[in-house]
Write an enzyme that holds these catalytic residues in place. Structure first.
Site, short mmCIF file in Angstrom:
data_model
loop_
_atom_site.label_atom_id
_atom_site.label_comp_id
_atom_site.label_asym_id
_atom_site.label_seq_id
_atom_site.Cartn_x
_atom_site.Cartn_y
_atom_site.Cartn_z
CG ASP A 352 -39.43 -17.12 2.08
OD1 ASP A 352 -40.12 -16.40 1.34
OD2 ASP A 352 -39.37 -16.98 3.32
CD GLU A 381 -38.72 -13.57 -1.18
OE1 GLU A 381 -39.67 -12.83 -1.42
OE2 GLU A 381 -38.59 -14.16 -0.09
#
Ligand code: CA
Length: 654
Positions: A352, A381
């Site tokens: 993340d 990400e």
């Protein structure tokens, strides 16, 4: 060095000193024994807390923090490099423990605290007390013979399915008994309401044909009260980490016994591996639920970034940013990933907001997991976020720095937004809805090279995931008057672009049955992190409607097509550049994408316009996809001239 300097909370002076070489030389502990090391003869404990004046272990009978069942407390000994240690002799299996870290009394917000072990392997209910566990006793049968199912593939061959454990089984129509639990993933032969033949749960996923399941957070997160009964528990995605090395209790059939969640999840991994599915874990090291995080209580202020004015860095927009550039934070993250990979046989990790984590930490993780299995797949990400690192010249793991990372892929937001319009502007249309400004960007992504990548395997292609509106909702939001049939056509066009592009495709669970997240008032939900099961659950019963089944079969057909033709799975830059070309179509609403590889040719047309597109000179081709059909073995022979229908994808092969 004056220790007092370090015990003042959020003073930029000492906070920066945490990041200085002098501090790191003195206090970086490189041992592999932080946490509790269990054997029948003794249990060895080690905690890193350089400025505590005293550390105490509290042994408890149960994992229930509401129970007053302290057995005994023991003082720990000061060890090297800021550690504290104690060996307790005798078999302490299945007892629970906490640490009490004592500073010089309350001082600028620093106070004595009873905390969980940052390296806790498992916990009692709600993650307050750590458990002394005999990990060997939690292994399923034949765990030593468990193998990674897709090791013969390369990342371009993967098809990833992004799933929240609870969504799979939360609705009654799933027919699954273990609702919202890990074990729900292991129930075979379930059908809609367990009547008829429409598959649900894991059978549905196996039928779809994906290779990897990417599970939204399954480590222990904070916001769900595990002590409540399942039906009265809140819903959450889990991006609120509490204990990084323990599993979330609400996915277990008994959150009160720390061993059960380990056993059940290992069984789930084994089951998925036996069924050919690899397991990817969503990991959230970039921020914690809050600053009460036990590591931060043991070493006040150490875990987070702070800027030169003493303000907390908050690039995560979750209240804090992890200072991954600090030696013991970096080690903590690498230790954690290595532990999951080794202990649970995890096949991959999705990071993340990895754009907040430094490149060195990610490369250390790559090195560590390579020793376990070099095929472990890492991606994240790589957004460029505003964060204040606490050291100079820190390079962050964002898209622009992908070449500093070894075998680490990143989400392709260029593809996502070019297909359906920006996720930050619900009214903006994408290519599929006729917004031709995206055509050029889209071609770069289709060939595996959004502006930041240097190989197709650097790129995770997707058009929707748990965040933002679902694909089908976004299509309807930006085209308020669109008919159901046209919305479906745009949806199929969107997913064919994802599945036929070069890179690693990722599907949002349920999008293959036109997933919608609709509130009771009929409005679409952009952020369903706290919505209930009626919004989030996967509604397999929709497949009883032919329209939905047709969509599902189209997705399934694309999976088979991609698996059969390696032209859609080019794994390196040289081949991609050599094999891929785009033909001028005279209309930005039509993309004509050619792949020539090993004497074979595929022509793919993405027609986003309202008109037919004429293809000529198609002698000796077979049609693999047209209108709402896909068949990897060929639908029919092509005519010399073909008219590609409006809002559709057409694929021919020879
Ligand atoms: Ca929890």
């Amino acid at each position: 060095m004056n220790l007092k300097k370090y015990t003042r909370n959020f003073n930029p002076d000492w906070n920066y000193q945490y990041s200085e070489k002098e501090f790191e030389d003195k206090y970086t502990y490189n041992g592999t024994d932080l946490g509790c090391t269990y054997s029948e003869l003794n249990s060895q404990f080690k905690l890193w807390s350089p400025f505590a004046k005293e550390v105490i272990i509290n042994l408890y009978e149960s994992g229930d923090y509401k129970k007053d069942d302290l057995i005994e407390s023991f003082n720990m000994n000061r060890g090297a490099y800021g550690t504290w240690y104690l060996d307790l002799s005798g078999d302490k299996k299945n007892l629970y423990y906490t640490y009490t870290v004592k500073f010089d009394g309350k001082y600028d917000g620093i106070y004595d605290a009873e905390i969980c072990d940052p390296y806790a392997r498992t916990c009692g209910v709600n993650g307050i007390r750590a458990m002394i566990t005999d990990l060997k006793s939690t292994n399923p049968e034949n765990w030593d013979k468990d193998s990674y199912p897709n090791d013969n593939l390369n990342p371009a061959d993967y098809i990833i399915y992004e799933l929240h454990t609870r969504d799979l089984s939360s609705l009654d129509c799933s027919g699954i008994k273990n609702k919202g639990k890990f074990l729900g993933l292991t129930e075979k032969n379930t059908t809609v309401y367990n009547k008829g033949i429409i598959k649900t749960g894991i059978d549905h996923i196996l039928d779809l044909g994906v290779t990897h399941i990417h599970l939204l957070p399954i480590y222990d997160y904070a916001t769900i009260d595990e002590s409540k009964e399942y039906n009265s528990r809140e819903y959450n995605w889990g991006y609120d980490p509490l204990n990084y090395n323990a599993l979330e209790g609400s996915y277990s059939t008994n959150p009160n016994d720390g061993n059960i969640r380990i056993k059940e999840f290992k069984n789930t991994v084994k089951f998925l591996h036996d069924n050919g599915i690899s397991v990817i874990m969503d990991v959230v090291y970039n921020h914690t639920y809050n600053e009460e995080f036990c590591f931060n209580r043991a070493v006040p202020g150490y875990f987070y970034r702070i800027d030169s004015d003493g303000n907390k860095s908050d690039g995560s927009r979750c209240g804090n940013d992890t200072a991954s550039e600090r030696s013991m934070v970096s080690k903590f993250i690498a230790d954690s990933v290595e532990y999951w990979a080794k202990e649970y046989h995890i096949d991959g990790f999705r990071f993340d907001l990895v754009g907040l984590i430094d490149v060195d930490t990610i490369n250390e993780i790559r090195k560590r997991v390579d020793k376990i299995n070099p095929k472990i797949f890492l991606y994240g990400e790589g957004w460029d976020l505003e964060t204040e690192t606490t050291k100079e010249d820190i390079k962050l793991a964002k898209q622009g720095n992908i070449d500093l990372l070894d075998r680490f892929a990143m989400f392709n937001d260029d593809l996502r937004d070019s297909i359906k319009g920006s996720v930050f502007d619900e009214e903006e249309k994408g290519f599929i809805s006729g917004n031709v400004k995206f055509a050029n960007n889209l071609k770069k992504s289709i060939s595996g090279f959004p502006k930041w990548s240097s190989s197709p395997v650097d790129v995770i292609n997707y058009t929707s995931c748990h965040d933002n509106y679902t694909l089908f909702d976004k299509i309807r939001l930006c085209n308020p008057n669109i008919s159901m049939d046209d919305a479906i056509k745009e949806n199929l066009l969107a997913i064919s672009i994802v599945m036929l592009s070069q890179g690693v495709p990722l599907l949002h669970a349920g999008e293959e049955i036109l997933r919608t997240k609709t509130d009771s008032d009929g409005s679409y939900v952009s952020d369903s992190v706290r919505s209930d099961d009626s919004v989030n659950g996967i509604d397999y019963s929709k497949l009883e409607d032919e329209k939905y089944m047709e969509v599902y079969n189209y997705y399934k057909g694309l999976v088979k097509l991609r698996k059969k033709y390696n032209m859609f799975r080019i794994d390196n830059k040289t081949d991609a550049e050599k094999c891929i070309s785009f033909k001028e179509t005279g209309n930005d609403g039509v993309i004509e994408y050619h792949i020539n590889r090993n004497g074979h040719e595929v022509i793919t047309i993405f027609n986003a316009t309202e008109n037919d597109y004429e293809l000529t000179d198609l002698n000796g081709y077979i049609v693999l996809a047209e209108d709402k059909s896909v068949n990897e073995n060929g639908i029919r022979k092509s005519d010399r001239v073909e008219n590609v229908k409006p809002k559709s994808t057409f694929v021919v092969y020879r």
